[in-house]
Write an enzyme that holds these catalytic residues in place. Sequence first.
Site, PDB file in Angstrom:
ATOM      1  N   LYS A 102      11.093   5.185  18.503  1.00 51.78           N
ATOM      2  CA  LYS A 102      10.452   4.164  17.726  1.00 51.78           C
ATOM      3  C   LYS A 102       9.097   4.324  17.407  1.00 51.78           C
ATOM      4  CE  LYS A 102      12.942   0.017  19.678  1.00 51.78           C
ATOM      5  NZ  LYS A 102      14.170   0.856  19.861  1.00 51.78           N
TER       6      LYS A 102
ATOM      7  N   GLU B  51       2.601  -2.667  21.513  1.00 47.75           N
ATOM      8  CA  GLU B  51       2.138  -3.032  19.907  1.00 47.75           C
ATOM      9  C   GLU B  51       1.596  -4.751  20.065  1.00 47.75           C
ATOM     10  OE1 GLU B  51       5.425  -2.119  17.501  1.00 47.75           O
ATOM     11  OE2 GLU B  51       6.527  -3.688  17.855  1.00 47.75           O
TER      12      GLU B  51
ATOM     13  N   GLU C 249      14.855  -3.676  10.577  1.00 49.61           N
ATOM     14  CA  GLU C 249      14.416  -4.723  11.280  1.00 49.61           C
ATOM     15  C   GLU C 249      12.829  -5.272  10.870  1.00 49.61           C
ATOM     16  OE1 GLU C 249      15.652  -5.090  15.416  1.00 49.61           O
ATOM     17  OE2 GLU C 249      17.684  -5.023  14.878  1.00 49.61           O
TER      18      GLU C 249
ATOM     19  N   GLU D 214      11.723  -1.399  13.759  1.00 48.97           N
ATOM     20  CA  GLU D 214      12.662  -0.471  13.885  1.00 48.97           C
ATOM     21  C   GLU D 214      13.777  -0.558  12.631  1.00 48.97           C
ATOM     22  OE1 GLU D 214      14.593  -0.717  17.725  1.00 48.97           O
ATOM     23  OE2 GLU D 214      15.071  -2.748  17.542  1.00 48.97           O
TER      24      GLU D 214
ATOM     25  N   ASN E  68      17.854   0.552  13.176  1.00 48.73           N
ATOM     26  CA  ASN E  68      18.956   0.625  13.744  1.00 48.73           C
ATOM     27  C   ASN E  68      20.106   1.543  12.947  1.00 48.73           C
ATOM     28  OD1 ASN E  68      18.476  -0.932  16.152  1.00 48.73           O
ATOM     29  ND2 ASN E  68      18.475  -2.474  14.918  1.00 48.73           N
TER      30      ASN E  68
ATOM     31  N   PHE F 207      21.612 -18.882  32.616  1.00 47.33           N
ATOM     32  CA  PHE F 207      22.139 -17.741  31.669  1.00 47.33           C
ATOM     33  C   PHE F 207      22.456 -16.617  32.778  1.00 47.33           C
ATOM     34  CE2 PHE F 207      19.961 -20.521  28.738  1.00 47.33           C
ATOM     35  CZ  PHE F 207      20.951 -20.633  27.751  1.00 47.33           C
TER      36      PHE F 207
END
Length: 661
Positions: A116, A200, A275, A288, A290, A348
């Site tokens: 990245k 960032e 993205e 990034e 993918n 979750f």
Amino acid sequence: MFKKILIANRGEIACRVIKTAQRMGIKTVAVFSEADRRSLHVKMADEAVFIGPAPSKESYLVMDKIIAACKETGAEAVHPGYGFLSENEEFSRRIEEEGIKFIGPKHYSVAKMGDKIESKKLAQEAGVNTIPGYDDAIPGPDEAVEIAKKIGYPVMIKASAGGGGKGLRVAWNDKEAHEGFASCVNEAKNSFGDDRVFIEKFVQEPRHIEIQVLGDSYGNYVHLNERECSIQRRHQKVVEEAPSPFIDPATRKAMGEQAVALARAVQYESAGTVEFVIGADKSFYFLEMNTRLQVEHPVTEYITGLDLVEQMIRIAAGEPLAITQKDIKIKGWAMECRINAEDPFRGFLPSTGRLIKFRAPPESTSVRVDTGVYEGGEISMFYDSMIAKLIVHGANRVQAIERMRDALNGFVIRGISSNIPFQAALMQHPRFMSGVFNTGFIAEEYADGFDASMVPHDDPALLAAIAAFARLRYIHRVMKISGQHPGFGRKVTSEWVAVMHGKQYPLVATHTKGGMSITHGDKTYDIVSDWSFGDQLLTGTVNGQPICLQIERQGITYRISHFGLQIAPIVMTPRAAYLLSLMPEKAPPDLSRFLLSPMPGLLREVSVAEGQEVKAGEKLVVIEAMKMENILRAEHDVKVKKIVAQPGASLSVDEVVIEFE
């Protein structure tokens, strides 16, 4: 074209690749671990090779075993799916060196975009918008705090080799930056074997938009429009759709052109995804790339008519793209819900175990189910939590939502918990339906967690009537039992009361041809259905309109699931309902003296000692489940009496970890 390919993956994506290969007339080879001996992808493939124990680092992540399986079976190419080795530069390079085709980008493209930090620098050189931040690896948590201060909170702390929400934290202050850095390093090291972390600026009120690209070995590139991936929980996507309700044609064109420019800069050959994070003013920044197939690729397939797995295979086989940018249109609207093994009523947390019932909605031209499980199969603690992907297509966004609602109503899973109730509730949420949301949607709208019993329903009396319908079906079945003494048979009245949420719904029921007519006040529900006991799905019509919901008897209640609402009415005679109203409430047991494990998992760390005074908010333990670290903190000031479970222990749900004084 290849005659045989090996899929270096498992579960849903392995099954997805096998389906396309079979359609293309290509033989397939599956690989499997000890935990996956009876998995669906093993059953579907033409051949299967055992590659080791359940932990992925001893099986699916071992390159030598994958290469050996290729040689053993004569597989000419490898499709890596997503996750595992799909974005590992060394793996793609070694595969090519062995004379086997890698169904994905070249190793140099993976290397450039897989890091990245380096990918951000390369994106800047290619003229792609990037987010302000510190692009080099950060040596420690103290340095992370200083850098975060200079950039300005909030910041995102990200693992350089991260993905899928792992190795990522948002920090709003020094404490969160310090702790977030440590968690990112640990998760990155365990999941990717690379503990480099960078920071960032966190764009507030952001939307997560990604552009699908295709490139071949002849220098041809196209983008396949965008996917909206802003509905996320803890940085993991929950719902995806294509196109985005936010993007206009001009922004779509600009983002697509930048995505293609980046793909061209790294000589990208395969399907890939660029993205972006986009602000309310439609300013967008590169996140990034993918270098693999994305989980949410089916929504793009629906709106373009392309099979992305087929495109990947053809490109790897040396074929040029058969389409140009002008051929790419947007056909209708597609939406995907990720059906995960997690308990939405317990924050979750992961849920593992056997699928006692697995009944997906029927597939059609507008409903698709991608899965790697089957009824009777097991959801393992060793891998990710995905059970299935439910994808629908409609002429427009409204129709896509309606079809998704109906499909979720008819998706039955028992034996483990799933997020289906939550997904169904999302489809009813006014803010989601409006299309005006950002990546903070779930955190903002469900800040106190999710309670399916409180989901709004436009006609609760309908659910009361359905419960009465089921109750009377049961009673009439009892009445047919032979051998009953004359004069002692069950007498059935027409007057009933359904009790829901402490409210009573007086009902009058009469039999009709094929069903029942049930009246509440001035509303009458004519219910026609062939539902019988043991079937969790009730389908039929109410007042001539189709209905589909889930219902099952639990003791004296009838648990109903409909459009995200879960409720358990009790149906009784008016006299019994009156007597029930006089009964006192039973208080739940006091468990505040114990820290209970909220999920099955591995106790990675105990951060306190016996006799220690602990302040509210302090870290107590770290539990690892499905590749994610979960930190449990003290809810209030306490003193530790006893450490019941030790680090390294495998915990079950509600197992006692710590006892307090």
